[in-house]
Design a protein around this motif. Structure first.
Motif, PDB file in Angstrom:
ATOM      1  N   GLU A  88     -22.642 -15.083  -6.466  1.00  0.00           N
ATOM      2  CA  GLU A  88     -22.182 -14.631  -7.778  1.00  0.00           C
ATOM      3  C   GLU A  88     -20.759 -14.068  -7.751  1.00  0.00           C
ATOM      4  N   LEU A  89     -20.172 -14.130  -6.580  1.00  0.00           N
ATOM      5  CA  LEU A  89     -18.853 -13.517  -6.368  1.00  0.00           C
ATOM      6  C   LEU A  89     -17.831 -13.816  -7.457  1.00  0.00           C
ATOM      7  N   GLY A  90     -17.802 -15.053  -7.870  1.00  0.00           N
ATOM      8  CA  GLY A  90     -16.812 -15.502  -8.855  1.00  0.00           C
ATOM      9  C   GLY A  90     -16.883 -14.739 -10.178  1.00  0.00           C
ATOM     10  N   THR A  91     -18.045 -14.118 -10.450  1.00  0.00           N
ATOM     11  CA  THR A  91     -18.228 -13.420 -11.727  1.00  0.00           C
ATOM     12  C   THR A  91     -17.840 -11.931 -11.621  1.00  0.00           C
ATOM     13  N   TRP A  92     -17.476 -11.496 -10.451  1.00  0.00           N
ATOM     14  CA  TRP A  92     -17.171 -10.074 -10.269  1.00  0.00           C
ATOM     15  C   TRP A  92     -15.917  -9.651 -11.006  1.00  0.00           C
ATOM     16  N   HIS A  93     -15.910  -8.401 -11.453  1.00  0.00           N
ATOM     17  CA  HIS A  93     -14.718  -7.799 -12.053  1.00  0.00           C
ATOM     18  C   HIS A  93     -13.600  -7.740 -11.019  1.00  0.00           C
ATOM     19  N   ARG A  94     -12.423  -8.125 -11.412  1.00  0.00           N
ATOM     20  CA  ARG A  94     -11.217  -8.008 -10.574  1.00  0.00           C
ATOM     21  C   ARG A  94     -11.427  -8.588  -9.173  1.00  0.00           C
ATOM     22  N   GLU A 116     -10.013 -11.075  -7.759  1.00  0.00           N
ATOM     23  CA  GLU A 116      -8.767 -11.416  -7.058  1.00  0.00           C
ATOM     24  C   GLU A 116      -8.228 -10.219  -6.270  1.00  0.00           C
ATOM     25  N   GLU A 117      -8.377  -9.034  -6.883  1.00  0.00           N
ATOM     26  CA  GLU A 117      -7.918  -7.806  -6.237  1.00  0.00           C
ATOM     27  C   GLU A 117      -8.710  -7.542  -4.948  1.00  0.00           C
ATOM     28  N   ILE A 118     -10.012  -7.725  -5.050  1.00  0.00           N
ATOM     29  CA  ILE A 118     -10.897  -7.490  -3.905  1.00  0.00           C
ATOM     30  C   ILE A 118     -10.504  -8.419  -2.752  1.00  0.00           C
ATOM     31  N   LYS A 119     -10.254  -9.652  -3.111  1.00  0.00           N
ATOM     32  CA  LYS A 119      -9.906 -10.672  -2.125  1.00  0.00           C
ATOM     33  C   LYS A 119      -8.737 -10.279  -1.242  1.00  0.00           C
ATOM     34  N   GLY A 120      -7.770  -9.584  -1.847  1.00  0.00           N
ATOM     35  CA  GLY A 120      -6.579  -9.215  -1.107  1.00  0.00           C
ATOM     36  C   GLY A 120      -6.778  -8.044  -0.158  1.00  0.00           C
ATOM     37  N   LEU A 121      -7.896  -7.365  -0.280  1.00  0.00           N
ATOM     38  CA  LEU A 121      -8.058  -6.101   0.451  1.00  0.00           C
ATOM     39  C   LEU A 121      -9.077  -6.123   1.573  1.00  0.00           C
ATOM     40  N   GLN A 169     -17.557 -19.630   0.680  1.00  0.00           N
ATOM     41  CA  GLN A 169     -16.300 -20.141   1.211  1.00  0.00           C
ATOM     42  C   GLN A 169     -15.428 -20.667   0.078  1.00  0.00           C
ATOM     43  N   GLU A 170     -16.067 -21.420  -0.782  1.00  0.00           N
ATOM     44  CA  GLU A 170     -15.383 -22.037  -1.909  1.00  0.00           C
ATOM     45  C   GLU A 170     -14.818 -20.974  -2.847  1.00  0.00           C
ATOM     46  N   ARG A 171     -15.656 -20.007  -3.189  1.00  0.00           N
ATOM     47  CA  ARG A 171     -15.227 -18.967  -4.133  1.00  0.00           C
ATOM     48  C   ARG A 171     -14.169 -18.062  -3.526  1.00  0.00           C
ATOM     49  N   TRP A 172     -14.219 -17.935  -2.233  1.00  0.00           N
ATOM     50  CA  TRP A 172     -13.272 -17.052  -1.558  1.00  0.00           C
ATOM     51  C   TRP A 172     -11.899 -17.698  -1.505  1.00  0.00           C
ATOM     52  N   GLY A 173     -11.861 -18.945  -1.766  1.00  0.00           N
ATOM     53  CA  GLY A 173     -10.568 -19.610  -1.879  1.00  0.00           C
ATOM     54  C   GLY A 173     -10.129 -20.366  -0.641  1.00  0.00           C
ATOM     55  N   GLY A 174     -11.098 -20.947   0.065  1.00  0.00           N
ATOM     56  CA  GLY A 174     -10.800 -21.897   1.133  1.00  0.00           C
ATOM     57  C   GLY A 174      -9.987 -21.363   2.288  1.00  0.00           C
TER      58      GLY A 174
END
Ligand code: ATP
Ligand code: MG
Length: 200
Positions: free
Chosen positions: A113-119, A121-126, A144-149
């Motif tokens: 469900e990761l793709g539906t999380w609030h913000r 993109e911000e989490i991804k960077g941290l 893997q896909e949602r995390w952006g390959g």
């Protein structure tokens, strides 16, 4: 560099599935500690049912991890108050532990469900993402896909422990045993606080 695992949840109540996930992440990823972050208001769950008070859920998690090497209950979302967003939590932890690597762990049900999380993109960077796969065939693709390959997703395989807090609440309500599914200290804490219609 300190390596800090973050396992967020409602923990209503905490159970052996959560604890095995945390311990296996600790060992497999050589984490210095794993924070079990107790959600104040899990925005995905509010409105769907009555939640146990956050402080009570926190007390039970604290009892469950007492004496367990590297596992720690975290009060951070309760202190912040209001709805609990993982983005705020990782921001805060990033500031509190500037030199540490933060590894955000979650079950594959949550990762889906990761793709539906609030913000998101911000989490991804941290953080580094860790998906805890429970037995069976590991569904590696989705996260893997949602995390952006490009960014790596770590996987930790644990034994299948087919239990959920929902099921345990129901057992407790009916007066059935939850022995060995919830650590003894935590069961004592539940009884002391009179949670889940259990007393004594
Ligand atoms: P509920 O039944 O209320 O949904 P839950 O048992 O799924 O509760 P949560 O607090 O929602 O517990 O889950 C917190 C984290 O622990 C999530 O990342 C979830 O994927 C993981 N988790 C939950 N149950 C298990 C289990 N049996 N084994 C391994 N990980 C689990
Ligand atoms: Mg769940």
């Amino acid at each position: 560099m300190e390596r800090i695992g973050i396992l967020g949840g409602t923990f209503d109540p905490v159970h052996v599935g959560h604890l095995v996930a945390a311990c296996w992440c600790r060992d497999a990823l050589e984490l210095d500690r794993v924070l079990l972050v107790v959600a104040n208001e899990p925005w995905q769950k509010t409105g769907t049912r009555e939640l146990t008070a956050a402080e009570d859920r926190f007390a039970v998690v604290t009892a469950a991890v007492e004496g367990v090497d590297g596992l720690q209950a975290s009060h951070i979302e309760i202190e912040r108050g209001g709805p609990s967003y993982t983005a705020d939590t990782v921001q805060e932890l990033r500031v509190a532990h500037p030199g540490a690597e933060l590894l955000l762990a979650m079950g594959s049900d949550v990762a889906a469900e990761l793709g539906t999380w609030h913000r998101f993109e911000e989490i991804k960077g941290l953080v580094t993402l860790v998906v805890v796969d429970r037995g069976g065939a590991a569904p590696k693709g989705a996260a893997q896909e949602r995390w952006g390959g490009a960014r790596s997703v770590l996987h930790v395989r644990i034994p299948t422990l087919e239990i959920s807090s929902s099921e345990l609440r129901e057992r407790l309500r009916r007066g059935r045993s939850v022995d060995f599914l919830i650590p003894e200290r935590a069961i004592r804490c539940i009884r002391r606080l009179g949670l889940y219609s259990v007393s004594g």
